[in-house]
Design an enzyme around this catalytic site. Structure first.
Site, PDB file in Angstrom:
ATOM      1  N   TYR A 234     -15.511  11.729 -18.524  1.00 38.53           N
ATOM      2  CA  TYR A 234     -15.852  10.185 -18.321  1.00 38.53           C
ATOM      3  C   TYR A 234     -16.969  10.199 -17.016  1.00 38.53           C
ATOM      4  O   TYR A 234     -17.072  10.831 -16.248  1.00 38.53           O
ATOM      5  CB  TYR A 234     -14.464   9.597 -17.800  1.00 38.53           C
ATOM      6  CG  TYR A 234     -14.728   8.387 -17.403  1.00 38.53           C
ATOM      7  CD1 TYR A 234     -15.058   6.997 -18.529  1.00 38.53           C
ATOM      8  CD2 TYR A 234     -14.745   7.657 -16.156  1.00 38.53           C
ATOM      9  CE1 TYR A 234     -15.239   5.802 -18.304  1.00 38.53           C
ATOM     10  CE2 TYR A 234     -14.954   6.387 -15.884  1.00 38.53           C
ATOM     11  CZ  TYR A 234     -15.144   5.364 -16.850  1.00 38.53           C
ATOM     12  OH  TYR A 234     -15.373   4.094 -16.457  1.00 38.53           O
TER      13      TYR A 234
ATOM     14  N   LYS B 186      -7.067   0.844 -19.652  1.00 38.76           N
ATOM     15  CA  LYS B 186      -7.281   1.016 -21.178  1.00 38.76           C
ATOM     16  C   LYS B 186      -5.989   0.842 -22.084  1.00 38.76           C
ATOM     17  O   LYS B 186      -5.355  -0.247 -22.055  1.00 38.76           O
ATOM     18  CB  LYS B 186      -7.680   2.387 -21.335  1.00 38.76           C
ATOM     19  CG  LYS B 186      -8.941   2.857 -20.457  1.00 38.76           C
ATOM     20  CD  LYS B 186     -10.079   2.124 -20.611  1.00 38.76           C
ATOM     21  CE  LYS B 186     -11.259   2.270 -19.560  1.00 38.76           C
ATOM     22  NZ  LYS B 186     -11.533   3.277 -19.025  1.00 38.76           N
TER      23      LYS B 186
ATOM     24  N   ASP C 119      -7.026  14.173 -17.425  1.00 38.34           N
ATOM     25  CA  ASP C 119      -7.155  12.870 -17.505  1.00 38.34           C
ATOM     26  C   ASP C 119      -6.597  12.275 -19.156  1.00 38.34           C
ATOM     27  O   ASP C 119      -7.407  12.954 -20.173  1.00 38.34           O
ATOM     28  CB  ASP C 119      -8.765  12.249 -17.406  1.00 38.34           C
ATOM     29  CG  ASP C 119      -8.709  10.762 -17.693  1.00 38.34           C
ATOM     30  OD1 ASP C 119      -8.052  10.455 -18.344  1.00 38.34           O
ATOM     31  OD2 ASP C 119     -10.091  10.260 -17.109  1.00 38.34           O
TER      32      ASP C 119
ATOM     33  N   ARG D 156       0.911  -1.169   0.012  1.00 39.59           N
ATOM     34  CA  ARG D 156      -0.114   0.075   0.192  1.00 39.59           C
ATOM     35  C   ARG D 156       0.858   1.430  -0.080  1.00 39.59           C
ATOM     36  O   ARG D 156       0.373   2.314  -0.352  1.00 39.59           O
ATOM     37  CB  ARG D 156      -0.888   0.024   1.065  1.00 39.59           C
ATOM     38  CG  ARG D 156      -1.980   1.099   1.217  1.00 39.59           C
ATOM     39  CD  ARG D 156      -3.262   0.509   2.274  1.00 39.59           C
ATOM     40  NE  ARG D 156      -2.950   0.186   3.260  1.00 39.59           N
ATOM     41  CZ  ARG D 156      -2.289   0.843   4.405  1.00 39.59           C
ATOM     42  NH1 ARG D 156      -2.214   2.315   4.238  1.00 39.59           N
ATOM     43  NH2 ARG D 156      -2.029   0.327   5.570  1.00 39.59           N
TER      44      ARG D 156
HETATM   45  C1  LIG Z   1     -12.218   4.172 -17.897  1.00 39.53           C
HETATM   46  C2  LIG Z   1     -11.739   5.456 -17.687  1.00 39.53           C
HETATM   47  C3  LIG Z   1     -11.663   6.100 -16.511  1.00 39.53           C
HETATM   48  C4  LIG Z   1     -11.862   5.283 -15.045  1.00 39.53           C
HETATM   49  O1  LIG Z   1     -10.812   4.167 -15.015  1.00 39.53           O
HETATM   50  P1  LIG Z   1     -10.927   2.808 -14.286  1.00 39.53           P
HETATM   51  O2  LIG Z   1      -9.760   2.197 -14.509  1.00 39.53           O
HETATM   52  O3  LIG Z   1     -12.325   2.129 -14.910  1.00 39.53           O
HETATM   53  O4  LIG Z   1     -11.122   3.203 -12.897  1.00 39.53           O
HETATM   54  C5  LIG Z   1     -11.275   7.213 -16.285  1.00 39.53           C
HETATM   55  N1  LIG Z   1     -11.356   8.371 -17.348  1.00 39.53           N
HETATM   56  C6  LIG Z   1     -11.478   7.739 -18.656  1.00 39.53           C
HETATM   57  C7  LIG Z   1     -11.278   8.735 -19.571  1.00 39.53           C
HETATM   58  C8  LIG Z   1     -11.665   6.420 -18.955  1.00 39.53           C
HETATM   59  O5  LIG Z   1     -11.810   5.970 -20.066  1.00 39.53           O
END
Ligand SMILES: *Cc1c(COP(=O)(O)O)cnc(C)c1O
Length: 352
Positions: A101, A197, A172, A47
């Protein structure tokens, strides 16, 4: 090393742990959750984010995003929540895009607002975002390109205004990947990714990361240790392995999506296509300025007088309807049934 290496080489070599047991060329998997503290300057613990496999990933991603430091998480949402909660206090104001998102919107509405942070919602447009920054603004939160319509925000305009006002900028960068866009080099302070992703890239792991200047990452690490969304060594190892091909995968994603966008734009049953690589896209000019590739995500609207969406999905042979993105397989997603399902009909319509 880092700076003189090309991204392809950074992907393969940055952060690799030496394997003194076997001499293997890959990082060994150090799967322990308990480590001897004798003869060590630092106590290792999962952690705390200081395990060898976690650090290997951070080092590779720091090189790719030109970041000083970073923290690894078990999901993108874990990364976003720790980054925001670490830098926002009750009474602060957060400027955030209305095009975000779905999970992030929910996080802001349910958790961040509840902690006494005022959220100022603005269009995904650099001038609108810059104009919304006020006296009480502490953080500006941006996504570009956005989900699902791939809107593009001029990152330099936002970063410059935020810096003038002494405000922290967070982006992001999931939809772009560090191969196509490096926001820290455009003046942003912090970058977050859903590693689930493109970074993982094979739809077989969940992870997230925050990267940026060491001084801004430090409080996020402290919050992350409190909240506990840590990434286990096995998935950290798998993520490091996956990142070795990130640059090659992104090149192919960019190429395939461009091809598909142009093909769809010529289909009579398709009303509209959104892809930053199309000259007809409203964000094309800004994307050309700040992105090295346009990514693997595109959106299109069917002409429902010509084809029913469910019939369309039934006829797809290789592309699967599934929630997520950035893997080696191609997926298709109706935002109203997946990522943006929780929004009201009005909110969905407002987002296009
Ligand atoms: C999937 C996604 C998230 C969240 O990510 P997780 O791994 O599902 O928690 C945040 N921002 C974008 C643009 C995403 O595609």
């Amino acid at each position: 090393m880092g700076r003189t290496m090309k991204p392809e080489t950074q992907c393969v070599h940055q952060g690799t742990l030496s394997d003194d047991i076997s001499g293997g060329v890959n990082s060994p998997l150090c799967a322990s959750s308990a480590f001897s503290y004798r003869n060590r300057s630092e106590v290792l613990y999962p952690r705390y984010g200081n395990l060898p496999n976690q650090r290997a990933v951070i080092q590779k991603l720091c090189a790719l995003e030109s970041a000083e430091d970073g923290v690894l998480f078990s999901s993108g949402q874990g990364a976003i929540s720790a980054a925001l909660l670490a830098h926002l206090q009750p009474g602060d104001e957060l400027v955030a895009q209305t095009a975000l998102y779905g999970g992030t919107m929910q996080l802001l509405q349910d958790e961040v607002a509840r902690r006494g942070v005022r959220i100022r919602w603005v269009e995904a447009d650099a001038e609108a975002i810059a104009a919304a920054i006020g006296e009480k603004t502490r953080v500006v939160y941006v996504e570009s390109p956005t989900n699902p319509l791939l809107r593009v925000v001029d990152l330099r305009v936002v970063a410059d205004q935020a810096r003038r006002m002494g405000v922290i900028t967070v982006i992001d960068n999931t939809f772009a990947s560090p191969i196509n866009q490096q926001p820290l080099t455009l003046g942003f302070d912090l970058v977050v990714h859903s590693g689930t992703k493109y970074l993982g890239g094979h739809s077989d792991l969940s992870s997230g990361v925050v990267l940026g200047q060491a001084a801004l990452v430090k409080p996020i690490r402290a919050t992350a240790i409190n909240l506990g969304a840590t990434l286990n060594p096995q998935d950290a190892w798998l993520l490091e392995r996956s990142l070795k091909t990130l640059s090659l995968r992104m090149r192919e994603h960019n190429h395939n999506a461009q091809h598909l966008a142009e093909f769809l734009a010529g289909c009579p049953a398709v009303k509209q296509v959104w892809y930053p690589g199309l000259p007809s896209h409203p964000g094309h000019a800004i994307a050309c300025k700040q992105m090295l590739g346009f990514g693997g995500m595109l959106a299109f609207e069917l002409d429902q007088t010509r084809i029913d969406p469910d019939a369309f999905l039934d006829r797809l042979q290789i592309i699967q309807p599934a929630l997520s993105l950035g893997g080696v397989e191609s997926l298709i997603c109706q935002p109203t049934r997946t990522s943006h399902k929780s929004l009201s009909l009005e909110a969905q319509a407002a987002m296009g």
